[in-house]
Write a protein that holds these residues in place. Sequence first.
Motif, mmCIF file in Angstrom:
data_model
loop_
_atom_site.group_PDB
_atom_site.id
_atom_site.type_symbol
_atom_site.label_atom_id
_atom_site.label_comp_id
_atom_site.label_asym_id
_atom_site.label_seq_id
_atom_site.Cartn_x
_atom_site.Cartn_y
_atom_site.Cartn_z
ATOM 1 N N SER A 118 0.922 -1.131 0.120
ATOM 2 C CA SER A 118 0.230 -0.063 0.014
ATOM 3 C C SER A 118 0.881 1.155 0.077
ATOM 4 O O SER A 118 2.041 1.105 0.272
ATOM 5 C CB SER A 118 -0.792 0.001 1.185
ATOM 6 O OG SER A 118 -1.807 -1.004 1.318
ATOM 7 N N GLY A 119 0.208 2.442 -0.295
ATOM 8 C CA GLY A 119 1.077 3.545 -0.175
ATOM 9 C C GLY A 119 1.155 4.282 -1.673
ATOM 10 O O GLY A 119 1.785 5.194 -1.704
ATOM 11 N N HIS A 120 0.925 3.426 -2.438
ATOM 12 C CA HIS A 120 1.249 3.784 -3.831
ATOM 13 C C HIS A 120 -0.115 4.244 -4.642
ATOM 14 O O HIS A 120 -0.184 4.393 -5.854
ATOM 15 C CB HIS A 120 1.798 2.811 -4.665
ATOM 16 C CG HIS A 120 3.040 2.425 -4.105
ATOM 17 N ND1 HIS A 120 4.328 3.160 -4.165
ATOM 18 C CD2 HIS A 120 3.439 1.174 -3.480
ATOM 19 C CE1 HIS A 120 5.295 2.440 -3.530
ATOM 20 N NE2 HIS A 120 4.870 1.210 -3.158
ATOM 21 N N THR A 168 10.560 9.100 3.500
ATOM 22 C CA THR A 168 11.099 7.903 2.892
ATOM 23 C C THR A 168 12.784 8.252 2.426
ATOM 24 O O THR A 168 13.373 7.171 2.500
ATOM 25 C CB THR A 168 10.392 7.616 1.766
ATOM 26 O OG1 THR A 168 10.241 8.778 0.963
ATOM 27 C CG2 THR A 168 9.169 7.020 2.018
ATOM 28 N N PHE A 169 13.077 9.446 2.719
ATOM 29 C CA PHE A 169 14.692 9.822 2.323
ATOM 30 C C PHE A 169 14.535 11.255 2.507
ATOM 31 O O PHE A 169 13.612 11.996 2.976
ATOM 32 C CB PHE A 169 14.855 9.529 0.853
ATOM 33 C CG PHE A 169 14.049 10.115 0.111
ATOM 34 C CD1 PHE A 169 14.427 11.476 -0.508
ATOM 35 C CD2 PHE A 169 13.205 9.469 -0.674
ATOM 36 C CE1 PHE A 169 13.600 12.175 -1.405
ATOM 37 C CE2 PHE A 169 12.168 10.094 -1.479
ATOM 38 C CZ PHE A 169 12.624 11.477 -2.091
ATOM 39 N N SER A 173 11.209 15.453 -3.531
ATOM 40 C CA SER A 173 11.004 15.488 -2.224
ATOM 41 C C SER A 173 10.338 14.232 -1.576
ATOM 42 O O SER A 173 9.751 13.519 -2.589
ATOM 43 C CB SER A 173 10.175 16.640 -1.755
ATOM 44 O OG SER A 173 8.887 16.593 -2.413
ATOM 45 N N PRO A 174 10.619 13.825 -0.243
ATOM 46 C CA PRO A 174 10.003 12.662 0.138
ATOM 47 C C PRO A 174 8.492 12.519 0.337
ATOM 48 O O PRO A 174 8.030 13.462 0.590
ATOM 49 C CB PRO A 174 10.658 12.335 1.525
ATOM 50 C CG PRO A 174 11.046 13.689 1.888
ATOM 51 C CD PRO A 174 11.294 14.615 0.878
ATOM 52 N N ILE A 226 11.001 4.484 -6.273
ATOM 53 C CA ILE A 226 9.777 5.234 -5.584
ATOM 54 C C ILE A 226 9.439 4.785 -4.033
ATOM 55 O O ILE A 226 9.001 5.358 -3.283
ATOM 56 C CB ILE A 226 8.512 4.521 -6.267
ATOM 57 C CG1 ILE A 226 8.285 3.188 -5.973
ATOM 58 C CG2 ILE A 226 8.394 5.248 -7.706
ATOM 59 C CD1 ILE A 226 7.088 2.582 -6.678
ATOM 60 N N HIS A 227 10.697 4.083 -3.645
ATOM 61 C CA HIS A 227 10.505 3.893 -2.085
ATOM 62 C C HIS A 227 12.047 4.461 -1.524
ATOM 63 O O HIS A 227 12.311 4.233 -0.506
ATOM 64 C CB HIS A 227 10.695 2.328 -1.824
ATOM 65 C CG HIS A 227 9.589 1.505 -2.193
ATOM 66 N ND1 HIS A 227 9.879 0.985 -3.517
ATOM 67 C CD2 HIS A 227 8.507 1.409 -1.808
ATOM 68 C CE1 HIS A 227 8.738 0.292 -3.837
ATOM 69 N NE2 HIS A 227 7.853 0.677 -2.802
ATOM 70 N N GLY A 228 12.739 5.350 -2.450
ATOM 71 C CA GLY A 228 13.852 6.048 -1.899
ATOM 72 C C GLY A 228 15.113 5.108 -2.195
ATOM 73 O O GLY A 228 16.095 5.623 -1.697
#
Lengths: 329, 329
Positions: free
Chosen positions: A53-55, A202-203, A191-192, A216-218
């Motif tokens: 999730s998160g996308h 995330t970064f 930006s994260p 996409i997850h850093g």
Amino acid sequence: MKKVINNPENVVKEMIEGFIFANSDKFRKLENVNGIINKEGKDKVAIVTGGGSGHEPLFLGFVGEGLADGAAIGNVFAAPSPNTVQEVSKAVDTGKGVLFIYGNYSGDVLNFDMAAEFLEMEDIETRTVTVADDVASAPYDRKKDRRGIAGDVFVLKVAGAAAEKGLSLDEVTKVAQKASDQSFSMGVALSPGTIPDSGDPTFTLADDEIELGMGIHGEPGMERSKLVPADELTEKLMDKLLAESHIEKGDEVSVLINGLGSTTLLELFIVNRKVAQILNEKGINVYDMDANSYCTTQEMGGFSISLLKLDDELKELYDAPANSPYYHK
Amino acid sequence: MKKVINNPENVVKEMIEGFIFANSDKFRKLENVNGIINKEGKDKVAIVTGGGSGHEPLFLGFVGEGLADGAAIGNVFAAPSPNTVQEVSKAVDTGKGVLFIYGNYSGDVLNFDMAAEFLEMEDIETRTVTVADDVASAPYDRKKDRRGIAGDVFVLKVAGAAAEKGLSLDEVTKVAQKASDQSFSMGVALSPGTIPDSGDPTFTLADDEIELGMGIHGEPGMERSKLVPADELTEKLMDKLLAESHIEKGDEVSVLINGLGSTTLLELFIVNRKVAQILNEKGINVYDMDANSYCTTQEMGGFSISLLKLDDELKELYDAPANSPYYHK
């Protein structure tokens, strides 16, 4: 970063409930797992997608006509469990088999593969196409090792249309694999995003800094630099993307400018303008262009450019109707 | 805030060019003004919408079948010029007249009204429905003074369907006015958007602070408070929204949870879940629910809840097909 959530442990459960409230006529959640399926089960090869999730709107927003039949939903940025994949697959299989389509991340591969083994024991045939479009993550001669990002959209579109057409499991797999092989993306992070459970970014990037090719997850990218004007940035990305995709003069492509979260449509259109100009200059034919935020990482800033290299077979499938709450053709 | 733009003076021009590159089969830009029209001119009442840029996908993303025929685009957060409205109207009028639909802001009212006067001199008949749905901006007995926010989507949907059905200019106006009268929204701001030209934030809020009822350009709201959990926040908004809309038990509504920019779909679904629960508890019938970011303010954080109170006439028009690059029914 302020998030509109309740107990961080419940974000996925509550997100799915809210999604189903908005779409209860078309979709339902499976009882014991975070899986969503199309209520209208057609007698055809089933397409199952999924991931962390998160996308959003990926993956649940791509269940629908001419797209996926079911989505296996993991926790935030975590692969869905094998059991979830298995239950979703059983719910959508009509005896014609199930094709898994998901981004190429080790956790997802592990869990979808385990689900495939369990399903085999229950006489449900599965095939797998992992989407591996991010050119920043591995060189051309190791295409299959690349990470999957917005190219998921192209592969789901093509595979969904092939399944609707009544093709066999092996035929749908073959053309979906072709779509994955011919999908190429290159992104940039500004930006994260914030992980909703922890509130952590995330970064980190400096105020005037961007990172080309960041995942996409850093995941680490190729180059940090100062923010440059949109046209210069787009040129940089396109140079790399064209070199790493071997797309050249006379080829025909569909284009997707995918926003990662907080980058606005206004900005995506400005990027799209330059991409169109570059492709025109280079004699690469533009078949279709789309700008939207399909594959996000919460409110991450940045975007990716995806190209699907087309042939007649892919064009026909790309043009077929598709209809889900967040994708329409 | 980093923005993917070139010369700030060119953002609107370049945005429109990028939009047209992505949709050149369906739409075209008028030569001398920032106006976009549907190429497929149907013999029916024409719907013209518009407003300031920076709220994408509104307004240009709502030109399409069963929606608007043209959009007059202003600079960022600035009304389109009378001349732009006039040129767009002339380009889409087929002799059956033009209905203007836009959010109720003084700059827009002034310029659309001036355009109407010029058009009258050219024998083009116009009518106007200003969308006034933001309950935080004026009390119920001054409904017509309210600002327009995401309710634009409901009014465009209904009016577009009425025009496609072949109704007369007065008939389309009447039902569009009813849709505006029966649209009610209440929003909350979490963080500002950035004005692309200047790089300035549209307002400031402390790190743990939110503002209920703040307008989409940072217009003052009703109450600043600490950030509270999603369910509590949604209850607060719904209490105010139901009180200020006079929607009650037995009524039937369509719901739109509209993200303002950087608030994610995951969050919008969590809000939608609570809205559905509240409406169910109160015996208000939910006809349809949608969660998306249609009316944004760049990367502003926050969302609004919109309700359209339905009757049989509005339901039929709400259900009719609609198809634009950023809205589908």
